[in-house]
Design a protein around this motif. Structure first.
Motif: not given
Length: 251
Positions: A50, A52-56, A61, A21, A63, A87, A19
Motif C-alpha cells: 500500500d 498509504d496505510p490509511r487506504t483499504s 494505496g 479510495d 502510489t 488510479s 491506487g
C-alpha cells in the motif's frame, strides 16, 4: 501487466500512479480495487504494498511510479492511451509536480492520443491553469448520476483539446445534463457480482441529448455479472461514436 487494453474505447493503458479510495457511489464496486487484489496475488510489482496505510485494499494505496513515466516514449506506432486505468491522477495525494511530469510525457509523444479520466473534478479545475495542456490529451470526468452533474461544470473550465464524460456505471437519470463544451460521452452499466441495474430510459435519454447537441456517443455495455453479459445494443444498434483523433503530426 500488459499495456494492451480490453476497454472498448481505448487501445492501451498507462499507469504512472496506482491506487485510489472511495469518494462517490460510483466507486462502490470498483473494478480496479478487485483487479489490484488479483494482480497482487500474481506477484505484479506495482501491487505488492500500500502506498498509504490509511487506504483499504491490499496493494491499492495511492502510489507514484516514476519509472512508468518512460513507458509511452517506447511506443513507436500511434495508439489511443487510457491514462491511469488503475488510479486517479488528480487524487489529492498526487503532487502537482508529478501531474506536470505526466503532461510533459504526453506532450513529448504527439503520435499518441491520451484519454485521462477523473472523479476529482474540483481539483482538476483548481490545477488546470497551472498545467500546460497538450493538444493530444482528452480530459474527462465521471458522472454516474444527477448528483455528480457539477463535475461537468468543472470540466468545462479546463482547456483540454477534447472534454468527455464517462457515465459509467450509470446509476440514474442525467436529465439535467448540459453538453455545452463537451466533445464525447461514454455510457455504460455496471459489471460484477454486486452490479447495480441500469435502466434503458437513462441510456436513451443521454443518447438523444448527444444527438441533439452533435456530440459523439459511445455505449459501452448494459452490464451484468460479467462485463460482456448484457451486450451493447441499444434499440437494435451499436453506438460506438468517437471524436476525431489528434493528427500524429500535432505538437
Amino acid at each position: 501487466m500488459s499495456d494492451r487494453s480490453a476497454i472498448e474505447w481505448t487501445e492501451a493503458t498507462w499507469n504512472p500512479t496506482t491506487g485510489c479510495d472511495r469518494i462517490t457511489p460510483g466507486c462502490d464496486n470498483c473494478y480496479a480495487l478487485t483487479l489490484s487484489r488479483r494482480l497482487k496475488s500474481m506477484g505484479a510489482a506495482k501491487y505488492q504494498s500500500d502506498g498509504d496505510p490509511r487506504t483499504s485494499g491490499p496493494g491499492f494505496g495511492l502510489t507514484l511510479h516514476p519509472d512508468a513515466l518512460e513507458v509511452p516514449l517506447q511506443w513507436k506506432s500511434p495508439r489511443m492511451v487510457f491514462v491511469n486505468s488503475m488510479s486517479d491522477l488528480f487524487h489529492a495525494r498526487v503532487p502537482l509536480d508529478f501531474v506536470r511530469q505526466v503532461f510533459e510525457v504526453i506532450a513529448e509523444t504527439p503520435q499518441h492520443t491520451y484519454q485521462l479520466l477523473t472523479k476529482r473534478a474540483l481539483r482538476l479545475r483548481r490545477l488546470a491553469d497551472q498545467l500546460d495542456w497538450p493538444t493530444n490529451l482528452w480530459m474527462g470526468v465521471s458522472v454516474e448520476s444527477a448528483d455528480q452533474l457539477d463535475r461537468v461544470d468543472d470540466l468545462r473550465a479546463v482547456p483540454a483539446a477534447v472534454r468527455f464524460l464517462s457515465c459509467e456505471p450509470l446509476l440514474g437519470s442525467l436529465g439535467g445534463l448540459d453538453l455545452d463544451g463537451i466533445g464525447w460521452v461514454i455510457a455504460g452499466g455496471e459489471s460484477g457480482p454486486n452490479h447495480r441495474s441500469i435502466e434503458e430510459d437513462w441510456v436513451i435519454e443521454i443518447r438523444d441529448l448527444c444527438k441533439a447537441a452533435g456530440v459523439p456517443f459511445f455505449f459501452k455495455q448494459w452490464g451484468g455479472r460479467t462485463p460482456k453479459a448484457g451486450g451493447r445494443e441499444l434499440e437494435g444498434q451499436i453506438w460506438s461514436e468517437m471524436p476525431d483523433r489528434i493528427p500524429a503530426c500535432a505538437s
